[in-house]
Design an enzyme around this catalytic site. Structure first.
Site, PDB file in Angstrom:
ATOM      1  CB  CYS A   1      -0.903   0.034   1.228  1.00  0.00           C
ATOM      2  SG  CYS A   1      -2.037  -1.351   1.376  1.00  0.00           S
TER       3      CYS A   1
ATOM      4  CG  ASP B   1     -11.598  -6.490 -17.600  1.00  0.00           C
ATOM      5  OD1 ASP B   1     -10.875  -5.547 -17.228  1.00  0.00           O
ATOM      6  OD2 ASP B   1     -11.918  -7.436 -16.856  1.00  0.00           O
TER       7      ASP B   1
ATOM      8  CB  CYS C   1      -6.226  -2.309 -14.376  1.00  0.00           C
ATOM      9  SG  CYS C   1      -5.212  -3.135 -15.616  1.00  0.00           S
TER      10      CYS C   1
END
Length: 454
Positions: free
Chosen positions: A92, A384, A410
């Site tokens: 993260c 996608d 993405c």
């Protein structure tokens, strides 16, 4: 003043002196942007409207990179990271920013990146849809934990890679991982260190599925019988579907025990209000955020608005994440994927769901598609792709001529590039919106609806 970094002597090169900079914004990778002597400076870990003490780590002609030493003046959006491993783990990178500010940054970045391409006039405020958002914590249903065997201590580390490094950060928990999976990390680390063959273990892949928790342990050689018994006992105690994966990718199920003719138990998840069951093989791609994935599929179908009798093409279809729910709408669905194993699983998923109006094909979607049997006139198109985008596939738009295109991305950079192709072929942007698949990180996923401009 919050202290973040204590500089260590570096014998190989002289570090620059420390300086104070004011941060104006974040880039699309989540790093802060400041100015110094006419050059842009990128600083990970800072937020807009902050003043920070930094030190250069790389200086180029047009830009510099710096590391954060200390925050002098903090942003109102700065929060204390929830994870104790945050400053070491590379998983993260935005936990220091409150959730709402993260979402606003991602939405703004998405629109800005598209507007900086040749489609600036196409992105209007009235086409920006509400973002798809969900829980900010414990949202990941899948993660791969790395291992490292220390020959000196004879101990096996289990954790995630450090940021920009091959170093393994041993972790005890992960607050973005599903709670039932996070709770397995410490017991797994303890038990793997009891094995005789612990030096030959690879990564551990954890998955939370609708039919239970799964763990796949990568092994580089055959484990002794005592290790097999130990692992089986561990899996039974924690009620985990445990599989071993060898160098050839072959899966062996240790728990639950299989009958001689049984196949390996595969994880699955449901879609379309549980009308569709989607099975997948460990190691193959599925969206890691189950709740967001369901909302994303629902929105894509709503935007496409499939009608009975229409022919819909789904490119980069995976194991049928969009194709199978689309087939419920009585349209003819043609789905194409580049990974043969996923095509086979998608075909089996169609059989399991008793859907005979969806056909799956294998094809390299970055290659010449002119001889593909499925290429031709369609009513609607869903894309996608992976991070590289769908640029090559879009070169065949004139043969397909869909009235509507839904593009799930993405990578907003490749999305902006590919959007230019669609606009050049007579399409307009009808809707664009953020899909917050990865809270606490800079990653931006998006969905765009293109309609043929009549």
């Amino acid at each position: 003043m919050a202290q973040f970094f204590q500089a260590k002597p570096n014998k190989s090169k002289q570090l620059s002196t420390k300086l104070s900079l004011s941060v104006t914004q974040l880039d699309h990778l989540g790093a802060g942007i400041a100015q110094h002597q006419g050059k842009v400076v990128f600083i990970p870990g800072v937020l807009p409207d902050e003043t920070a003490t930094v030190q250069f780590v790389e200086q180029k002609k047009s830009y510099s990179k710096a590391k954060l030493i200390a925050i002098e003046l903090a942003s109102a959006h700065r929060v204390k990271p929830h994870c104790p491993h945050y400053y070491e783990c590379g998983g993260c990178d935005l936990q220091h920013m409150d959730t709402q500010a993260q979402r606003e940054h991602k939405q703004t970045t998405l629109v800005d990146l598209m507007s900086k391409s040749s489609i600036a006039s196409a992105v209007e405020t009235d086409v920006v849809a509400a973002p798809i958002v969900g829980d900010s914590w414990h949202y990941r249903r899948r993660a791969r934990l790395a291992t490292l065997f220390d020959k000196n201590t004879r101990r096996l580390q289990l954790g995630f890679r450090a940021a920009n490094s091959n170093k393994i950060v041993s972790i005890q928990q992960c607050p973005v991982l599903a709670e039932s999976l996070s709770a397995l990390i410490t017991p797994f680390a303890v038990n793997l260190n009891q094995l005789k063959a612990r030096s030959s273990l690879g990564h551990v892949e954890l998955t939370q599925a609708d039919n239970g928790n799964f763990a796949v342990l990568r092994v580089t050689k055959v484990l002794p019988a005592s290790d097999i018994r130990w692992l089986t006992g561990f899996a039974e105690k924690h009620q985990v579907n445990l599989l071993l994966q060898d160098d050839a990718g072959q899966l062996t199920q240790l728990y639950p025990l299989l009958q001689t003719d049984d196949a390996v138990t595969l994880p699955y998840y449901h879609l379309a209000q549980e009308s569709v069951r989607c099975s997948f093989t460990p190691g193959n791609f599925v969206q890691v955020n189950g709740a967001i994935n369901q909302s994303m599929v629902d929105q894509a179908i709503a935007w496409l608005d499939p009608q009975p009798g229409e022919r819909i093409l789904d490119l980069f279809c995976g194991v049928g994440n969009f194709s199978l729910p689309l087939a419920l709408k009585a349209a003819e669905v043609v789905a194409v994927e580049g990974v043969p194993e996923m095509v086979q699983q998608a075909k089996q998923n169609a059989i399991d769901n008793k859907l005979d109006n969806v056909t799956f094909y294998h094809a390299d979607l970055s290659a010449d598609l002119s001889t593909q049997p499925w290429l031709g006139k369609i009513d609607k198109l869903l894309l996608d792709p992976a991070r590289a985008g769908a640029f090559e596939s879009l070169q065949w738009l004139q043969k397909m001529q869909p009235k509507k295109v839904v593009y799930v991305s993405c990578n907003p950079a490749s999305l902006a590039r590919d959007s230019s192709v669609l606009l050049a072929n007579g399409y307009r942007i009808a809707k664009v919106g953020l899909v917050d698949m990865f809270p606490q990180t800079h990653h931006i996923e998006a969905m765009v609806l293109f309609e043929l401009d009549k």
